[in-house]
Motif scaffolding. Structure first.
Motif, PDB file in Angstrom:
ATOM      1  N   GLY A   1      55.804 109.638 125.824  1.00 11.21           N
ATOM      2  CA  GLY A   1      55.709 109.480 127.420  1.00 11.21           C
ATOM      3  C   GLY A   1      57.184 109.927 127.725  1.00 11.21           C
ATOM      4  O   GLY A   1      58.109 110.194 126.940  1.00 11.21           O
TER       5      GLY A   1
ATOM      6  N   ARG B   1      44.860 105.097 132.066  1.00 13.16           N
ATOM      7  CA  ARG B   1      46.060 105.401 132.599  1.00 13.16           C
ATOM      8  C   ARG B   1      46.205 104.438 134.097  1.00 13.16           C
ATOM      9  O   ARG B   1      45.005 104.404 134.576  1.00 13.16           O
TER      10      ARG B   1
ATOM     11  N   ARG C   1      43.471 100.643 136.587  1.00 17.63           N
ATOM     12  CA  ARG C   1      43.586 101.469 135.668  1.00 17.63           C
ATOM     13  C   ARG C   1      42.380 102.337 135.502  1.00 17.63           C
ATOM     14  O   ARG C   1      41.025 101.822 135.636  1.00 17.63           O
TER      15      ARG C   1
ATOM     16  N   THR D   1      50.899 111.341 137.080  1.00 16.17           N
ATOM     17  CA  THR D   1      52.018 110.457 136.797  1.00 16.17           C
ATOM     18  C   THR D   1      51.288 108.968 136.868  1.00 16.17           C
ATOM     19  O   THR D   1      50.636 108.718 137.495  1.00 16.17           O
TER      20      THR D   1
ATOM     21  N   VAL E   1      51.170 105.315 133.935  1.00 13.43           N
ATOM     22  CA  VAL E   1      51.241 104.663 132.460  1.00 13.43           C
ATOM     23  C   VAL E   1      50.046 104.939 131.734  1.00 13.43           C
ATOM     24  O   VAL E   1      49.090 104.597 132.146  1.00 13.43           O
ATOM     25  N   TYR E   2      50.287 105.484 130.506  1.00 14.70           N
ATOM     26  CA  TYR E   2      49.106 105.839 129.859  1.00 14.70           C
ATOM     27  C   TYR E   2      48.786 104.615 128.502  1.00 14.70           C
ATOM     28  O   TYR E   2      50.011 104.435 128.171  1.00 14.70           O
ATOM     29  N   TYR E   3      47.684 104.157 128.498  1.00 16.23           N
ATOM     30  CA  TYR E   3      47.350 103.361 127.517  1.00 16.23           C
ATOM     31  C   TYR E   3      46.440 103.875 126.537  1.00 16.23           C
ATOM     32  O   TYR E   3      45.270 104.602 126.897  1.00 16.23           O
TER      33      TYR E   3
ATOM     34  N   GLN F   1      50.592  99.019 124.522  1.00 15.46           N
ATOM     35  CA  GLN F   1      51.483  98.401 125.531  1.00 15.46           C
ATOM     36  C   GLN F   1      51.793  99.494 126.863  1.00 15.46           C
ATOM     37  O   GLN F   1      52.111  99.196 127.837  1.00 15.46           O
ATOM     38  N   GLY F   2      51.429 100.754 126.472  1.00 14.26           N
ATOM     39  CA  GLY F   2      51.626 101.624 127.457  1.00 14.26           C
ATOM     40  C   GLY F   2      52.951 102.520 127.181  1.00 14.26           C
ATOM     41  O   GLY F   2      53.852 102.228 126.945  1.00 14.26           O
ATOM     42  N   THR F   3      52.589 103.801 127.758  1.00 15.68           N
ATOM     43  CA  THR F   3      53.836 104.647 127.805  1.00 15.68           C
ATOM     44  C   THR F   3      53.987 105.525 129.148  1.00 15.68           C
ATOM     45  O   THR F   3      52.857 105.889 129.636  1.00 15.68           O
ATOM     46  N   GLN F   4      55.044 105.645 129.721  1.00 14.20           N
ATOM     47  CA  GLN F   4      55.353 105.863 131.216  1.00 14.20           C
ATOM     48  C   GLN F   4      55.221 107.461 131.003  1.00 14.20           C
ATOM     49  O   GLN F   4      56.067 108.368 130.356  1.00 14.20           O
TER      50      GLN F   4
ATOM     51  N   THR G   1      55.868 110.811 133.550  1.00 16.44           N
ATOM     52  CA  THR G   1      56.124 111.204 134.948  1.00 16.44           C
ATOM     53  C   THR G   1      56.346 112.772 135.372  1.00 16.44           C
ATOM     54  O   THR G   1      56.751 113.284 134.383  1.00 16.44           O
TER      55      THR G   1
END
Length: 116
Positions: free
Chosen positions: A9, A38, A45, A90, A92-94, A108-111, A113
């Motif tokens: 991310g 996301r 989500r 934009t 947080v992607y899981y 845990q997710g990755t941002q 933007t």
């Protein structure tokens, strides 16, 4: 305890590309199905993409033709190639996975933007 760890991310301009990765602590081949979700600020989500054990992928209408999910069991990695990104991407992607033991796992997710 199985873990899924996302990476890749970051900040990208609208129209650009980004590739997300998801690596399990164990073997990717133990996951029957894998997916990407996301969550944008203030929103629930939502589903982004799904990929089966055979590699068949399905996508949310909002990302069809722009995002591509793939899995490589030999390299033990799940990928989400994001092309022509938009500001509305934009979030947080899981990554998540349904294992052959009948359990669901989430990373845990990755941002991500996207700037205009």
């Amino acid at each position: 305890q199985v873990q899924l760890v996302e990476s890749g991310g970051g900040l990208v301009q609208a129209g650009g590309s980004l590739r997300l990765s998801c690596v399990p602590s164990g073997s990717l081949s133990t996951f029957v199905n894998l997916g990407w979700y996301r969550q944008a600020p203030g929103k629930e989500r939502e589903f982004v993409a799904f990929i089966s054990s055979s590699g068949t992928a399905n996508y949310a209408e909002a990302v069809v033709g722009r995002f591509f999910a793939s899995r490589d069991n030999s390299k033990n990695i799940l990928l989400l190639q994001m092309n022509d990104v938009k500001v509305e991407d934009t979030a947080v992607y899981y990554c998540n996975g349904f294992s052959d033991t009948g359990k669901w796992y989430w990373g845990q997710g990755t941002q991500v933007t996207v700037s205009s």
